[in-house]
Design a protein around this motif. Sequence first.
Motif, PDB file in Angstrom:
ATOM      1  N   LYS A   1       0.901  -1.308   0.112  1.00 18.19           N
ATOM      2  CA  LYS A   1      -0.054  -0.061  -0.060  1.00 18.19           C
ATOM      3  C   LYS A   1       0.851   1.187   0.015  1.00 18.19           C
TER       4      LYS A   1
ATOM      5  N   ASN B   1       2.159   1.662  -3.496  1.00 17.80           N
ATOM      6  CA  ASN B   1       1.107   2.068  -4.469  1.00 17.80           C
ATOM      7  C   ASN B   1      -0.230   2.053  -3.422  1.00 17.80           C
ATOM      8  N   PRO B   2      -0.310   3.395  -3.223  1.00 21.65           N
ATOM      9  CA  PRO B   2      -1.454   3.691  -2.487  1.00 21.65           C
ATOM     10  C   PRO B   2      -3.021   3.483  -3.175  1.00 21.65           C
ATOM     11  N   ASN B   3      -2.975   3.300  -4.484  1.00 20.08           N
ATOM     12  CA  ASN B   3      -4.039   2.848  -5.128  1.00 20.08           C
ATOM     13  C   ASN B   3      -4.443   1.261  -5.493  1.00 20.08           C
ATOM     14  N   ALA B   4      -3.354   0.782  -4.928  1.00 22.25           N
ATOM     15  CA  ALA B   4      -3.475  -0.837  -4.654  1.00 22.25           C
ATOM     16  C   ALA B   4      -4.584  -1.430  -3.972  1.00 22.25           C
ATOM     17  N   LYS B   5      -5.321  -2.368  -4.352  1.00 17.50           N
ATOM     18  CA  LYS B   5      -6.594  -2.971  -3.585  1.00 17.50           C
ATOM     19  C   LYS B   5      -5.905  -3.915  -2.801  1.00 17.50           C
TER      20      LYS B   5
ATOM     21  N   ASP C   1      -5.545  -6.471  -5.602  1.00 13.79           N
ATOM     22  CA  ASP C   1      -4.134  -6.726  -6.157  1.00 13.79           C
ATOM     23  C   ASP C   1      -3.379  -7.953  -5.157  1.00 13.79           C
TER      24      ASP C   1
END
Length: 177
Positions: free
Chosen positions: A82, A85-89, A122
């Motif tokens: 996270k 990549n803060p947008n990772a799920k 992700d």
Amino acid sequence: RIDRPLKSSEPEKPLPPKPQPNHSLKHRLKQFVTGPSNQLAYAASQRAADLTDPTASHPLFLHGSCGVGKTHLLQGICAQAKEANPNAKVIYMTAEQFTNDFIAAVRTNKLEAFRRKIRRLDLLAIDDVHFFACKEKTQVEFLCWFEENDLAGARVVLASDKHPKQISSFSEALVSR
């Protein structure tokens, strides 16, 4: 326990925040203490946390006795993924939480909402996966998740106190993956 009542001049202490349903990620990989017995698990965890590395093998299954750092590694993997990549799920949960969420979804006729929550991730990290033993329908639901998301390139990291072959009533399909 309160030994004495609060005086009106003393400010009330705020209540601690309630734990989040997906658990707070309090552990970080960089804080993990490595030694000869856990270097491989640590290196594999670092690779699993790098969602940009298509060569990282997955799924990753960590097993060992209580207190050796499996939860620390799982939470560290999720936190590092996270942060990079803060947008990772990314979802970290215990197998008990997965099971309870699944059962609640079935009972309340919200199975599709549950599936939307855990699909197209992700990274999914599930702690204490041995909890799935003897829970056939939960294992089937998790296996369906695994099949769909593995094909889409999602990472899955599991931790257990036992090797998958030693978990009684684990489906052979789940053990083989």
